[in-house]
Design a protein around this motif. Structure first.
Motif, PDB file in Angstrom:
ATOM      1  N   ALA A   1       0.813  -1.222   0.000  1.00  0.00           N
ATOM      2  CA  ALA A   1       0.000   0.000   0.000  1.00  0.00           C
ATOM      3  C   ALA A   1       0.840   1.264   0.000  1.00  0.00           C
ATOM      4  CB  ALA A   1      -0.945  -0.014   1.209  1.00  0.00           C
ATOM      5  N   GLU A   2       1.753   1.373   0.952  1.00  0.00           N
ATOM      6  CA  GLU A   2       2.582   2.564   1.028  1.00  0.00           C
ATOM      7  C   GLU A   2       3.911   2.234   1.704  1.00  0.00           C
ATOM      8  OE1 GLU A   2       0.078   5.268   3.183  1.00  0.00           O
ATOM      9  OE2 GLU A   2       0.909   4.644   5.129  1.00  0.00           O
ATOM     10  N   VAL A   3       4.871   3.108   1.484  1.00  0.00           N
ATOM     11  CA  VAL A   3       6.211   2.935   2.045  1.00  0.00           C
ATOM     12  C   VAL A   3       6.632   4.245   2.682  1.00  0.00           C
ATOM     13  CG1 VAL A   3       8.654   2.506   1.533  1.00  0.00           C
ATOM     14  CG2 VAL A   3       6.891   1.161   0.369  1.00  0.00           C
ATOM     15  N   THR A   4       7.195   4.168   3.869  1.00  0.00           N
ATOM     16  CA  THR A   4       7.730   5.346   4.554  1.00  0.00           C
ATOM     17  C   THR A   4       9.252   5.252   4.595  1.00  0.00           C
ATOM     18  OG1 THR A   4       5.747   5.603   5.919  1.00  0.00           O
ATOM     19  CG2 THR A   4       7.772   6.645   6.711  1.00  0.00           C
ATOM     20  N   MET A   5       9.913   6.364   4.264  1.00  0.00           N
ATOM     21  CA  MET A   5      11.370   6.388   4.232  1.00  0.00           C
ATOM     22  C   MET A   5      11.909   7.547   5.066  1.00  0.00           C
ATOM     23  SD  MET A   5      12.196   5.603   0.204  1.00  0.00           S
ATOM     24  CE  MET A   5      13.957   5.414   0.543  1.00  0.00           C
ATOM     25  N   GLU A   6      13.044   7.307   5.701  1.00  0.00           N
ATOM     26  CA  GLU A   6      13.731   8.341   6.457  1.00  0.00           C
ATOM     27  C   GLU A   6      14.329   9.378   5.497  1.00  0.00           C
ATOM     28  OE1 GLU A   6      13.927   8.604   9.861  1.00  0.00           O
ATOM     29  OE2 GLU A   6      12.446   6.991   9.780  1.00  0.00           O
ATOM     30  N   PRO A   7      14.638  10.574   5.991  1.00  0.00           N
ATOM     31  CA  PRO A   7      15.296  11.575   5.134  1.00  0.00           C
ATOM     32  C   PRO A   7      16.632  11.045   4.603  1.00  0.00           C
ATOM     33  CG  PRO A   7      14.588  12.545   7.230  1.00  0.00           C
ATOM     34  CD  PRO A   7      14.428  11.071   7.370  1.00  0.00           C
ATOM     35  N   LYS A   8      16.957  11.406   3.379  1.00  0.00           N
ATOM     36  CA  LYS A   8      18.237  11.045   2.758  1.00  0.00           C
ATOM     37  C   LYS A   8      18.547   9.557   2.984  1.00  0.00           C
ATOM     38  CE  LYS A   8      19.357  15.225   1.280  1.00  0.00           C
ATOM     39  NZ  LYS A   8      19.545  15.558  -0.139  1.00  0.00           N
ATOM     40  N   SER A   9      17.676   8.727   2.442  1.00  0.00           N
ATOM     41  CA  SER A   9      17.844   7.292   2.649  1.00  0.00           C
ATOM     42  C   SER A   9      17.538   6.531   1.371  1.00  0.00           C
ATOM     43  CB  SER A   9      16.943   6.799   3.782  1.00  0.00           C
ATOM     44  OG  SER A   9      15.569   6.910   3.428  1.00  0.00           O
ATOM     45  N   VAL A  10      17.898   5.245   1.372  1.00  0.00           N
ATOM     46  CA  VAL A  10      17.698   4.419   0.203  1.00  0.00           C
ATOM     47  C   VAL A  10      17.228   3.033   0.622  1.00  0.00           C
ATOM     48  CG1 VAL A  10      20.136   3.731   0.174  1.00  0.00           C
ATOM     49  CG2 VAL A  10      18.772   3.509  -1.907  1.00  0.00           C
ATOM     50  N   LEU A  11      16.353   2.449  -0.174  1.00  0.00           N
ATOM     51  CA  LEU A  11      15.919   1.071  -0.017  1.00  0.00           C
ATOM     52  C   LEU A  11      16.269   0.302  -1.282  1.00  0.00           C
ATOM     53  CD1 LEU A  11      12.298   1.593   1.408  1.00  0.00           C
ATOM     54  CD2 LEU A  11      14.288   0.769   2.709  1.00  0.00           C
ATOM     55  N   VAL A  12      16.847  -0.872  -1.122  1.00  0.00           N
ATOM     56  CA  VAL A  12      17.082  -1.780  -2.238  1.00  0.00           C
ATOM     57  C   VAL A  12      16.348  -3.067  -1.884  1.00  0.00           C
ATOM     58  CG1 VAL A  12      18.773  -3.002  -3.638  1.00  0.00           C
ATOM     59  CG2 VAL A  12      19.327  -0.745  -2.719  1.00  0.00           C
ATOM     60  N   LEU A  13      15.198  -3.256  -2.493  1.00  0.00           N
ATOM     61  CA  LEU A  13      14.288  -4.312  -2.086  1.00  0.00           C
ATOM     62  C   LEU A  13      14.227  -5.439  -3.112  1.00  0.00           C
ATOM     63  CD1 LEU A  13      11.272  -2.097  -0.907  1.00  0.00           C
ATOM     64  CD2 LEU A  13      13.148  -2.991   0.489  1.00  0.00           C
ATOM     65  N   GLU A  14      14.522  -6.633  -2.665  1.00  0.00           N
ATOM     66  CA  GLU A  14      14.276  -7.826  -3.472  1.00  0.00           C
ATOM     67  C   GLU A  14      12.825  -8.225  -3.219  1.00  0.00           C
ATOM     68  OE1 GLU A  14      18.365 -10.269  -3.855  1.00  0.00           O
ATOM     69  OE2 GLU A  14      17.513 -10.281  -1.830  1.00  0.00           O
ATOM     70  N   LEU A  15      11.975  -8.033  -4.229  1.00  0.00           N
ATOM     71  CA  LEU A  15      10.551  -8.270  -4.027  1.00  0.00           C
ATOM     72  C   LEU A  15      10.254  -9.756  -3.904  1.00  0.00           C
ATOM     73  CD1 LEU A  15       8.846  -5.632  -6.349  1.00  0.00           C
ATOM     74  CD2 LEU A  15       9.611  -5.411  -3.973  1.00  0.00           C
ATOM     75  N   ASN A  16       9.365 -10.061  -2.944  1.00  0.00           N
ATOM     76  CA  ASN A  16       8.988 -11.448  -2.675  1.00  0.00           C
ATOM     77  C   ASN A  16       7.677 -11.760  -3.368  1.00  0.00           C
ATOM     78  OD1 ASN A  16      11.195 -11.746  -0.878  1.00  0.00           O
ATOM     79  ND2 ASN A  16      10.021 -10.704   0.719  1.00  0.00           N
TER      80      ASN A  16
END
Length: 611
Positions: free
Chosen positions: A596-611
């Motif tokens: 539905a939605e994703v929350t991220m911290e300031p100046k950050s990155v996510l590298v997600l291997e989708l399941n």
């Protein structure tokens, strides 16, 4: 008395003209191109006629206006590995002979693999990396001696230092090692960078010997990595032995004498360019200490081609990076590149095409449709993504994207991927040995380093890391090249801090190293990153989301370049997320809900291997 006179006359007949140099010094049997041009150099050597043993055919003999040179071309087709003898005759009498070896090639030499988008390349400036053998620091046959307190002097790093730290490089996740030039550079000042070569068949003795370089190649392979040679076709150094006694006046570009390049590489393909401007770019010298080689001279072109092939065979090389590629005569460099890739069909060559326009860079890649407009093909497999570097150097200091700032810089760089014949064959980087240091630009802001490295590790192309960035090394280009080429801490005996070891790193160095190693070690086995397709989405509030995907896997990358935490809906990305509900973050190991939605911290990155 008569006996003494006979001895003197006999001695003179053999010393009057000898081959002081023979280049290539030996060659290999069974090459794709059977013609071999051998340079023989010695006092008045051109006065002799030349023959060769073993029924080998001499195809051509070229004598120039300089009597100290003769260029002999032989046909090696069907000639086995053997010892040849060249005879130099005067009035049918042999004045002297010269042995010449045709060696056997290694099995499958022509089919050697090279670096590609599955690799991460680690760039080393050897003089500044590690001093493994202090005994060669100030070698007596070379002019410049070690002076470590001079930022622009020689510091003593060498081949042995690289060999001793290969485990460190491998632990970073690197799979290829690019070392700036190691051939002899005998300039009186600034010789440490190696780009003003004085002998292109000899390793600089302050780095080691030719045999040491062969050992480096072997040790790199033992670690499962590849060795990339930094080749220079555009120029030599003013101390090059051949420049001291030119074979032909037009071996180097003369106006007459010196004239500097205008550095306007666009004149190479500008249909409106004046002839004088184009000539000034291509024929002008890079700097006064670097004579500009004339690749339109067939003797020069053959010399450079054979030298490059000789190093590949001799040192079992896995690829080239070519300095100042677009400053060469473009027809000549195209022939040079094709000759190498004809010999080695899978051999990769990355050319330095330092331009700030993607269409102009794409012009130089092999099979470019842009180059085809002018019936030009460079045959160069890989170009360097300088526009990507430029975007990385500004994007992360811009908290608000606006129309074209922040993450739009990155998005817009990849919008133009359609210009390149092969986007996977782009060398991508945040910095190198000629640019501002990334960690200087961003004042060692670790979060910005994380965003940039995660991006480099997940977009198309071949990522390249400049030595020391992975421990937070910085340096100000404005203070001169020496400041962006600091010594790696721990590379010299007595260094207070040894960043080559976990025990020797300080907290900041360890933080940088752990992140970099984890990221690029993960990348090693990710085919979806190496060759997968890219789908990118317009940045929103300075949050940039893109996907790498193939039939088996999907990786979602989200970069929040804002100074504030951001929450974004994922429905917009349904075409890429599809039925996936969550992803595992490569960097933290945490599972992130993407339904539905994703929350991220300031100046950050996510590298997600989708399941």
């Amino acid at each position: 008395m008569k006996k003494l006179l006979y001895i003197l006359l006999f001695s003179c007949s053999f010393t009057f003209a000898q081959a002081d140099r023979v280049e290539p010094p030996f060659w290999y049997a069974g090459m794709h191109n059977p013609e071999l041009q051998i340079l023989f150099y010695g006092k008045n050597i051109a006065q002799y006629t030349t023959t060769v043993s073993n029924n080998v055919v001499i195809k051509n003999v070229v004598k120039t206006e300089n009597p100290n040179y003769v260029f002999v071309t032989i046909d090696t087709k069907n000639v086995p590995a053997s010892e040849l003898t060249f005879s130099f005759k005067n009035k049918n009498k042999v004045a002297f002979t010269q042995k010449y070896s045709l060696k056997a090639r290694k099995a499958n030499s022509a089919q050697r693999a090279s670096y590609d988008s599955s690799d991460m390349m680690y760039l080393i400036m050897p003089d500044r990396f590690a001093n493994g053998n202090p005994a060669n620091d100030s070698e007596k046959s070379t002019t410049e001696k070690v002076k470590r307190d001079n930022p622009n002097g020689r510091h003593g790093g060498d081949i042995e230092g690289i060999i001793k730290n290969l485990d460190y490089i491998k632990e970073l996740g690197a799979t290829a090692v690019w070392v700036t030039p190691l051939c002899e550079d005998n300039d009186a000042r600034g010789s440490y960078h190696g780009y003003g070569q004085s002998d292109v068949y000899k390793i600089d003795p302050r780095y080691g010997t030719n045999e040491d370089y062969l050992r480096l190649s072997a040790e790199v392979k033992k670690k499962g990595m590849k060795l990339v040679l930094d080749y220079v076709t555009n120029h030599w150094g003013a101390e090059h032995w051949m420049y001291k006694d030119l074979p032909t006046y037009d071996w180097v570009h003369q106006f007459p004498g010196y004239s500097q390049s205008n550095y306007r590489m666009a004149t190479q393909f500008d249909s409106n360019a004046s002839a004088v401007d184009k000539r000034q770019c291509v024929d002008g010298w890079f700097v006064p200490s670097m004579p500009d080689l004339n690749q339109s001279n067939p003797l020069v072109l053959n010399y450079l081609t054979q030298n490059a092939i000789w190093w590949i065979e001799y040192a079992e090389l896995d690829g080239f990076r070519v300095d100042t590629y677009s400053y060469n005569d473009k027809e000549g460099i195209s022939k040079w590149t094709k000759a190498i890739t004809d010999e080695y069909p899978y051999f990769n060559i990355a050319g330095e095409v330092w331009m700030n326009d993607q269409a102009q860079m794409a012009y130089w890649q092999k099979d470019s449709k842009i180059g085809a407009i002018q019936s030009y093909n460079s045959h160069l497999p890989t170009v360097m993504d300088f526009t990507g570097m430029d975007a990385l150097a500004g994007a992360f200091n811009e908290d608000d994207a606006g129309w074209d700032k922040g993450m739009f810089r990155m998005y817009n760089n990849y919008v133009n991927d359609f210009l390149y014949p092969n986007v996977n064959n782009l060398l991508i980087f945040a910095e190198n040995h000629d640019t501002g240091r990334f960690n200087e630009i961003y004042k060692n802001d670790f979060k910005k380093y994380q965003m940039a490295m995660a991006l480099l590790a997940t977009v198309r192309g071949i990522p390249q890391l400049y030595y020391g960035s992975e421990i937070g090394m910085a340096g100000d280009k404005g203070k001169g090249d020496g400041d962006i080429r600091h010594d790696f801490p721990g590379g010299w005996a007595g260094d207070a801090n040894n960043a080559f070891t976990k025990a020797g790193r300080n907290a900041q160095q360890q933080q940088y190293f752990d992140f970099t190693s984890k990221l690029f070690t993960w990348r090693k086995n990710k085919e979806v990153i190496h060759t997968g397709k890219t789908t990118q989405y317009l940045p929103d509030n300075n949050v940039y989301v893109y996907f790498r995907h193939n039939d088996k896997e999907t990786v979602m990358v989200a970069i929040n370049n804002s100074a504030e935490a951001k929450t974004f809906k994922t429905a917009r990305f349904t075409e890429s997320i599809k039925t996936h509900k969550s992803g595992k973050d490569v960097l933290t190991g945490k599972t992130v809900d993407v339904s539905a939605e994703v929350t991220m911290e300031p100046k950050s990155v996510l590298v997600l291997e989708l399941n």
